[in-house]
Design a protein around this motif. Structure first.
Motif, PDB file in Angstrom:
ATOM      1  N   GLN A   1      14.077 -12.295  63.464  1.00  0.00           N
ATOM      2  CA  GLN A   1      15.350 -11.641  63.214  1.00  0.00           C
ATOM      3  C   GLN A   1      15.780 -10.911  64.491  1.00  0.00           C
ATOM      4  O   GLN A   1      15.313  -9.820  64.788  1.00  0.00           O
TER       5      GLN A   1
ATOM      6  N   PRO B   1      20.427  -4.073  57.975  1.00  0.00           N
ATOM      7  CA  PRO B   1      21.763  -4.481  58.412  1.00  0.00           C
ATOM      8  C   PRO B   1      22.712  -3.315  58.667  1.00  0.00           C
ATOM      9  O   PRO B   1      23.463  -3.325  59.644  1.00  0.00           O
ATOM     10  N   SER B   2      22.709  -2.308  57.792  1.00  0.00           N
ATOM     11  CA  SER B   2      23.651  -1.200  57.950  1.00  0.00           C
ATOM     12  C   SER B   2      23.393  -0.427  59.237  1.00  0.00           C
ATOM     13  O   SER B   2      24.329  -0.014  59.924  1.00  0.00           O
TER      14      SER B   2
ATOM     15  N   SER C   1      27.909  -7.961  55.483  1.00  0.00           N
ATOM     16  CA  SER C   1      27.989  -8.234  54.047  1.00  0.00           C
ATOM     17  C   SER C   1      29.232  -9.030  53.696  1.00  0.00           C
ATOM     18  O   SER C   1      29.306  -9.648  52.640  1.00  0.00           O
TER      19      SER C   1
ATOM     20  N   ASN D   1      25.975 -10.007  65.501  1.00  0.00           N
ATOM     21  CA  ASN D   1      25.356  -9.197  64.441  1.00  0.00           C
ATOM     22  C   ASN D   1      26.165  -9.238  63.151  1.00  0.00           C
ATOM     23  O   ASN D   1      25.592  -9.203  62.053  1.00  0.00           O
TER      24      ASN D   1
ATOM     25  N   ARG E   1      25.423 -15.599  55.387  1.00  0.00           N
ATOM     26  CA  ARG E   1      24.872 -15.055  56.619  1.00  0.00           C
ATOM     27  C   ARG E   1      24.155 -16.127  57.419  1.00  0.00           C
ATOM     28  O   ARG E   1      23.431 -16.951  56.866  1.00  0.00           O
TER      29      ARG E   1
ATOM     30  N   TYR F   1      24.312 -10.227  59.881  1.00  0.00           N
ATOM     31  CA  TYR F   1      23.985  -9.135  58.962  1.00  0.00           C
ATOM     32  C   TYR F   1      25.173  -8.573  58.187  1.00  0.00           C
ATOM     33  O   TYR F   1      24.998  -7.699  57.351  1.00  0.00           O
TER      34      TYR F   1
END
Length: 247
Positions: free
Chosen positions: A56, A88-89, A106, A100, A111, A104
């Motif tokens: 990742q 992700p946040s 939403s 990104n 994704r 990641y």
């Protein structure tokens, strides 16, 4: 006499049918054996595996890349959850780049797998073999000498489909104590330029005695990709109990 003949005929037919049923049963395929690789026992001291199977990657800025390469592993640790997956946040808060967002965000319909432009992977611990990537073990050969008690370590392996400009590794040893994991020492840094594959073979720590302790390690790899952008990824070794103590 006629009844006796009929009875004998029925007896013969019953024998034939019985024989055919037994033959069919013997011809039926037996249950396939289980995969031997799954049933093999783990080596002595092995506790558990490492982190995610897919690398990742996070696109980061140059300042963060320089911090990591100077030994500040915490600069990337905050972007990972305790299970080893990317948060992700946290990533999108600091690095809302297109790459990104695709990996990641939403809002993405689907994704994408977090990658870098050169298709590099920091290989995870994939087996119990001590020569495999990211496998923590008691070292042998030229890397086994230390304070007379041997050394422990692992081999980070980065493989790319095309050639990045640079691959750099930061490594850290962790020891279990009082129910938690604490940094014991930083392993040797490693870097290389203009190659598709890099195996670092000199990540080691010298044991201070032969007391058995639980160990694990992490490698953070930063890539300067062919697009001149910086990407980072982290992998964790197996957790293992080894005869390698601290003072």
């Amino acid at each position: 006499m006629q009844i006796k003949n009929i009875g004998g005929l029925l007896f013969v037919i019953a024998l034939i049918l019985s024989s055919g049923t037994a033959g069919a049963a013997s011809a039926a395929p037996s249950e396939e054996p289980s995969d031997s690789s799954e049933s093999q026992s783990a080596p002595e001291g092995f506790v558990q595996g490492g982190t995610t199977s897919d690398t990742q990657w996070i696109e980061i800025d140059e300042t963060t890349a320089n911090r990591i390469e100077s030994g500040d592993i915490e600069a990337i640790e905050k972007y990972y959850n305790s299970n080893g997956d990317v948060d992700p946040s946290a990533v999108l808060s600091d690095f809302p780049t297109e790459a990104n967002q695709l990996a990641y965000g939403s809002s993405s319909a689907q994704r994408s797998t977090p990658k870098n432009p050169d298709g590099c992977e920091l290989l995870p611990v994939g087996s119990s073999h001590k020569d495999g990537p990211m496998y923590m073990h008691k070292r042998t050969g030229s890397n086994s000498t230390g304070n007379g008690y041997g050394t422990i370590g692992w081999k980070p392996v980065t493989k790319c489909k095309t050639t990045p400009k640079q691959i750099a590794n930061e490594n850290r040893f962790y020891r279990s104590s009082l129910g938690g994991w604490y940094p014991q020492a930083d392993g040797k840094k490693g870097s290389t330029s203009s190659v598709k594959e890099y195996t670092q073979k000199d990540v080691k720590w010298s044991c201070q005695n032969l007391k058995r302790e639980d160990w694990r390690g992490i490698t953070v790899s930063t890539i300067t990709a062919s697009d001149n952008k910086s990407y980072a990824a982290k992998q964790t070794t197996n957790t293992i109990n080894l005869p390698c103590g601290t003072k």
